[in-house]
Design an enzyme around this catalytic site. Structure first.
Site, mmCIF file in Angstrom:
data_model
loop_
_atom_site.group_PDB
_atom_site.id
_atom_site.type_symbol
_atom_site.label_atom_id
_atom_site.label_comp_id
_atom_site.label_asym_id
_atom_site.label_seq_id
_atom_site.Cartn_x
_atom_site.Cartn_y
_atom_site.Cartn_z
ATOM 1 N N GLY A 147 50.340 39.019 53.730
ATOM 2 C CA GLY A 147 49.286 39.470 54.629
ATOM 3 C C GLY A 147 48.842 40.881 54.307
ATOM 4 C CB SER A 149 42.842 40.601 52.551
ATOM 5 O OG SER A 149 43.016 40.733 51.159
ATOM 6 C CD GLU A 264 48.986 40.109 43.218
ATOM 7 O OE1 GLU A 264 48.261 39.147 43.516
ATOM 8 O OE2 GLU A 264 49.125 41.096 43.953
ATOM 9 C CB SER A 389 38.315 44.360 42.900
ATOM 10 O OG SER A 389 38.200 45.768 42.913
#
Length: 406
Positions: A147, A149, A264, A389
């Site tokens: 959790g 975003s 990640e 991003s």
């Protein structure tokens, strides 16, 4: 003449990439291949098999299969044996990632926990947290989701507004998370919560480990354009979590999150390359079936993306070499995430070009099942957003790796 100074070292150092595996690692490959061959029915590898099942049946079958794989010793490949892992080398983990793709093995149902949360726990978790969480996670007894975003935060994780107010030894949590992978199957969630009143930006945030089956936690599915509901949104209404269930120090969640995200972003791209190269071959098959393989523009685009794929392969082996030598990649992990996500997106843009006006059809080629390829093409639009991003990764690379001014 001295070698050119590369961000990772001199030019001579940069090209010393080991493309081979040890004899022990190759024996592990043979052992893994034999197990996968014996435990993946042929039907499972046929196009449309998993898509034809209900989401619930699909999930449970993969959960059971992955549990059996863990019990057979083929999970947590690089984890220490004390945590139920195999205690293997980085090369063994790369081989595992590669062979799973080649065997068309079922996709993991607990990837967020196994890939990101587990190594973070091993690094900074308390003894109690490691004991209580890692084993059940490995055996898929507890499914984890992430959790981070929030509806109003976009890619700016520091703009989160979910709050945890101290009440004795607990935090009372209120707020909302969105784009939560596995939200509908998650048993627990590791999530970022602002736990210091009046704090702003990166300060005063904690990473809390919250039980999703308690009152005050509600997960709702989000329908994607592919028709799937891989994501969900999670609402916290006076949900309670013990302060002992904070991963890392209370108020120091930003540092914890950056550590977790490094796992990640920094994983070797061996698995990605293997999967993307197989998908590339499938796209070429579609091009030939449609007669587009003779179009010089399409041929040029296919050649360009194949070059990108091979660059990804060599970068993946470079990263693996560095990890095997005990090097901490740090901010350089952003380069790996940027490269594989951009390459993946370029690959599926070529797929759309190959289909041309047939891109909106579910069966553009009689007798050729391209439904899975359509799904991948739609999924590809997201990979340059989640996990940080591309714009964020470029900034990190420019400032922290190349040393460019802000």
């Amino acid at each position: 003449m001295p070698g050119w100074q590369h961000p990772f070292g001199t030019c001579k150092e940069a090209v010393r990439v080991d493309l081979s595996y040890t004899a022990e690692e190759e024996r592990f490959r043979d052992e893994l291949r034999q197990w996968l061959s014996a435990h993946i029915p042929e039907d499972w590898t046929k196009p449309g098999f998993w898509e034809a099942m209900s989401p619930e049946a699909n999930f449970e079958m993969r959960r059971d299969w992955e549990r059996d794989k863990a019990l057979a010793g083929f999970a947590g490949i690089q984890w220490p044996t004390e945590y139920g892992g195999r205690g293997g080398t980085p090369g063994m983990k790369a081989i595992y990632d590669q062979e799973m793709v080649l065997a068309r093995a079922p996709q993991t149902v607990n990837g967020l926990g196994l890939t990101f949360l587990a190594p973070t726990l091993m690094a900074i978790g308390s003894d109690a947290q490691r004991k209580e969480i890692i084993g059940p996670m490995l055996r898929n007894e507890v499914i984890w989701c992430q959790g981070f975003s929030e509806p109003g935060a976009g890619s700016d994780l520091a703009a989160l507004t979910t709050r945890g107010v101290r009440d004795g030894d607990d935090f009372v949590v209120n707020g909302q998370k969105v784009w939560t992978t596995n939200a509908m199957h998650g048993d627990k969630i590791f999530t970022m919560v602002r736990t210091e009143p009046g704090s702003e930006k990166h300060r005063g945030i904690s990473m809390l480990l919250i039980d999703m089956h308690q009152p005050g936690v509600e997960a709702r599915p989000l329908k994607q354009m592919s028709g799937a509901s891989e994501f969900g949104e999670v609402f916290f209404t006076d949900a309670r979590v013990a302060s002992a269930d904070c991963l890392g120090e209370i108020g120091d969640g930003w540092r914890t999150a950056m550590l977790l995200l490094s796992f990640e972003r920094g994983a070797s791209g061996v698995a990605q390359y293997t999967e993307f190269r197989r998908q590339y071959d499938e796209i070429v098959t579609v091009a030939r079936a449609l007669g587009r393989d003779q179009d010089p523009v399409i041929r040029n685009k296919l050649a360009r993306v194949l070059t990108e794929l091979e660059c990804l392969r060599y970068h993946a082996m470079y990263v693996l070499t560095q990890v095997e030598q005990g090097r901490d990649l740090g901010f350089e992990a952003s380069m790996t995430k940027l490269q594989w996500s951009e390459t993946f997106q370029d690959l599926w843009e070529v797929f759309d070009d190959v289909l041309g006006p047939d891109a909106t059809l579910t069966e553009p080629v009689p007798g050729l099942d391209v439904a899975a390829l359509h799904a991948q093409a739609m999924w590809s639009r997201s990979v340059t957003i989640w996990g940080g991003s591309s714009q964020v990764q470029r900034n990190i690379t420019a400032e922290r790796v190349l040393g460019l001014p802000r």
